[in-house]
Design an enzyme around this catalytic site. Sequence first.
Site, short mmCIF file in Angstrom:
data_model
loop_
_atom_site.label_atom_id
_atom_site.label_comp_id
_atom_site.label_asym_id
_atom_site.label_seq_id
_atom_site.Cartn_x
_atom_site.Cartn_y
_atom_site.Cartn_z
N TRP A 22 0.84 -1.20 0.00
CA TRP A 22 0.00 0.00 0.00
C TRP A 22 0.88 1.25 0.00
O TRP A 22 1.89 1.29 0.72
CB TRP A 22 -0.91 0.01 1.23
CG TRP A 22 -2.07 -0.92 1.10
CD1 TRP A 22 -2.08 -2.26 1.37
CD2 TRP A 22 -3.39 -0.58 0.66
NE1 TRP A 22 -3.33 -2.77 1.12
CE2 TRP A 22 -4.15 -1.77 0.68
CE3 TRP A 22 -3.99 0.61 0.27
CZ2 TRP A 22 -5.49 -1.79 0.31
CZ3 TRP A 22 -5.33 0.59 -0.11
CH2 TRP A 22 -6.07 -0.60 -0.08
N HIS A 82 0.34 -6.32 6.20
CA HIS A 82 -0.53 -6.44 5.02
C HIS A 82 0.27 -6.69 3.74
O HIS A 82 -0.22 -6.45 2.64
CB HIS A 82 -1.38 -5.18 4.87
CG HIS A 82 -2.31 -4.97 6.02
ND1 HIS A 82 -3.60 -5.42 6.04
CD2 HIS A 82 -2.10 -4.38 7.22
CE1 HIS A 82 -4.17 -5.10 7.19
NE2 HIS A 82 -3.27 -4.48 7.93
N ASP A 101 -6.87 -10.19 7.21
CA ASP A 101 -7.18 -9.01 8.02
C ASP A 101 -7.90 -9.45 9.28
O ASP A 101 -8.89 -10.21 9.20
CB ASP A 101 -8.10 -8.04 7.28
CG ASP A 101 -7.39 -7.21 6.24
OD1 ASP A 101 -6.15 -7.27 6.18
OD2 ASP A 101 -8.09 -6.51 5.49
N HIS A 141 -7.95 -4.34 12.48
CA HIS A 141 -7.42 -3.52 11.39
C HIS A 141 -8.29 -2.29 11.13
O HIS A 141 -7.78 -1.20 10.85
CB HIS A 141 -7.31 -4.37 10.13
CG HIS A 141 -6.90 -3.64 8.90
ND1 HIS A 141 -5.84 -2.75 8.88
CD2 HIS A 141 -7.39 -3.66 7.63
CE1 HIS A 141 -5.71 -2.25 7.65
NE2 HIS A 141 -6.65 -2.78 6.89
#
EC number: 3.5.1.9
Length: 207
Positions: free
Chosen positions: A17, A47, A53, A57
């Site tokens: 990300w 992640h 997840d 989270h």
Amino acid sequence: MTWIDISQPLYSNTAVWPGDTNFQFSLNWTKTQTGSVNVGKLELSTHTGTHIDAPFHFDNEGKKVLDLDINRYIGRALIIDMVGKQSIQVEDLKKVEINGTQIVLFKTMSWSNREQFPTTITYIEQGVASYLADQGIKLVGLDVPSVDPIDSKDLAAHHELTAHDIHILEGLVLDQITEGLYELIAIPLPIKDADASPVRAVIREIT
């Protein structure tokens, strides 16, 4: 039947990300230095690559990784072809017979280059979690980094899945996998207080 790895290899070019921790592996000690062994060191986001997840989270009061039942990540899994779909909708699922399993994995092929983080992906629409829960589904997996749109801030699919007690598995590699019924193992690491965990996801076909 042979087990097939459907998890992402982790290396320096693994996409993460934007702004998150890049994956790094290095030798902290070498055999030359120690006289006997090599010892590696990891730095990564929870992640990174193929991961689960935990509700923590996206919910400060949610369960953390070590609170999760590992049995949810082992079992019969139906892989459903959603290639070419902008999103996964209830109407799509009504065309599929999903009885007899508690796990569904969606093949979307909407993340083709895993060295580049995607700007758009196939995501889960509102109402899907409720429909899947009615079918007895306990785990949902996808071949993209999120069950929600990349730019989502409210994370509606994350919250709706968790509200229906469905666990989340993201970042699978299903490029060469055909639709059908498989056994799945994708167990998270026992990381206390964690919001997520990388997994080694493997499947084998049920014939």
